[in-house]
Design a protein around this motif. Structure first.
Motif, mmCIF file in Angstrom:
data_model
loop_
_atom_site.group_PDB
_atom_site.id
_atom_site.type_symbol
_atom_site.label_atom_id
_atom_site.label_comp_id
_atom_site.label_asym_id
_atom_site.label_seq_id
_atom_site.Cartn_x
_atom_site.Cartn_y
_atom_site.Cartn_z
ATOM 1 N N ILE A 162 38.557 3.317 -4.366
ATOM 2 C CA ILE A 162 39.687 3.607 -3.504
ATOM 3 C C ILE A 162 39.500 4.956 -2.825
ATOM 4 N N HIS A 163 38.925 5.930 -3.538
ATOM 5 C CA HIS A 163 38.716 7.245 -2.930
ATOM 6 C C HIS A 163 37.806 7.151 -1.711
ATOM 7 N N PHE A 164 36.754 6.347 -1.826
ATOM 8 C CA PHE A 164 35.821 6.207 -0.704
ATOM 9 C C PHE A 164 36.531 5.609 0.500
ATOM 10 N N GLN A 165 37.333 4.592 0.295
ATOM 11 C CA GLN A 165 38.045 3.937 1.391
ATOM 12 C C GLN A 165 39.046 4.866 2.057
ATOM 13 N N ARG A 166 39.524 5.831 1.319
ATOM 14 C CA ARG A 166 40.482 6.799 1.872
ATOM 15 C C ARG A 166 39.785 8.044 2.412
ATOM 16 N N SER A 167 38.474 7.999 2.495
ATOM 17 C CA SER A 167 37.643 9.102 2.977
ATOM 18 C C SER A 167 37.720 10.331 2.079
ATOM 19 N N HIS A 168 37.961 10.115 0.796
ATOM 20 C CA HIS A 168 37.927 11.187 -0.194
ATOM 21 C C HIS A 168 36.556 11.137 -0.866
ATOM 22 N N PHE A 169 35.554 11.527 -0.104
ATOM 23 C CA PHE A 169 34.175 11.329 -0.533
ATOM 24 C C PHE A 169 33.777 12.197 -1.716
ATOM 25 N N GLN A 170 34.294 13.405 -1.810
ATOM 26 C CA GLN A 170 33.951 14.269 -2.944
ATOM 27 C C GLN A 170 34.504 13.692 -4.245
ATOM 28 N N GLU A 171 35.735 13.202 -4.207
ATOM 29 C CA GLU A 171 36.319 12.596 -5.399
ATOM 30 C C GLU A 171 35.552 11.340 -5.798
ATOM 31 N N ALA A 172 35.173 10.549 -4.822
ATOM 32 C CA ALA A 172 34.391 9.339 -5.096
ATOM 33 C C ALA A 172 33.040 9.704 -5.698
ATOM 34 N N THR A 173 32.403 10.738 -5.162
ATOM 35 C CA THR A 173 31.116 11.190 -5.688
ATOM 36 C C THR A 173 31.237 11.591 -7.147
ATOM 37 N N ASP A 174 32.282 12.329 -7.473
ATOM 38 C CA ASP A 174 32.482 12.769 -8.858
ATOM 39 C C ASP A 174 32.631 11.575 -9.803
ATOM 40 N N ILE A 175 33.371 10.571 -9.384
ATOM 41 C CA ILE A 175 33.572 9.384 -10.219
ATOM 42 C C ILE A 175 32.273 8.613 -10.369
ATOM 43 N N TYR A 176 31.573 8.389 -9.261
ATOM 44 C CA TYR A 176 30.308 7.653 -9.323
ATOM 45 C C TYR A 176 29.276 8.372 -10.178
ATOM 46 N N LYS A 177 29.204 9.697 -10.067
ATOM 47 C CA LYS A 177 28.234 10.460 -10.859
ATOM 48 C C LYS A 177 28.562 10.381 -12.346
ATOM 49 N N ARG A 178 29.840 10.425 -12.673
ATOM 50 C CA ARG A 178 30.241 10.303 -14.079
ATOM 51 C C ARG A 178 29.859 8.925 -14.625
ATOM 52 N N LEU A 179 30.124 7.889 -13.831
ATOM 53 C CA LEU A 179 29.751 6.534 -14.239
ATOM 54 C C LEU A 179 28.240 6.392 -14.383
ATOM 55 N N LEU A 180 27.505 7.029 -13.509
ATOM 56 C CA LEU A 180 26.047 6.970 -13.556
ATOM 57 C C LEU A 180 25.502 7.666 -14.798
ATOM 58 N N LEU A 181 26.125 8.753 -15.195
ATOM 59 C CA LEU A 181 25.708 9.442 -16.423
ATOM 60 C C LEU A 181 25.957 8.581 -17.653
#
Length: 82
Positions: free
Chosen positions: A1-20
């Protein structure tokens, strides 16, 4: 949802946490790279995207994102080479 709302930094943080937490989910690298591209960090985007491309070199989305990053960093000729 963050990505769709153009909240790219928040989306990056979530994706990086999931990737870890799930290193085997290589597709998350594409999403992180896409977020960095949207944040104008093209070099970081390319570096992260390369991890996915090493495993799936024929991915149309990843190859296109790599070309877009190259276009933004260098020029159209570099993007065509991708």
């Amino acid at each position: 949802i963050h990505f769709q709302r153009s909240h790219f930094q928040e989306a990056t943080d979530i994706y990086k946490r999931l990737l870890l937490e799930n290193r085997e989910y290589l597709a998350l690298n594409v999403y992180v790279a896409l977020c960095y591209c949207k944040l104008d960090y093209y070099d970081v985007s390319l570096e992260i995207l390369q991890v996915y491309l090493n495993a799936f070199a024929d991915s149309a989305l990843s190859v296109n994102l790599k070309a877009c990053n190259s276009f933004r960093m260098y020029n159209g000729k570099a993007a065509e080479n991708e």
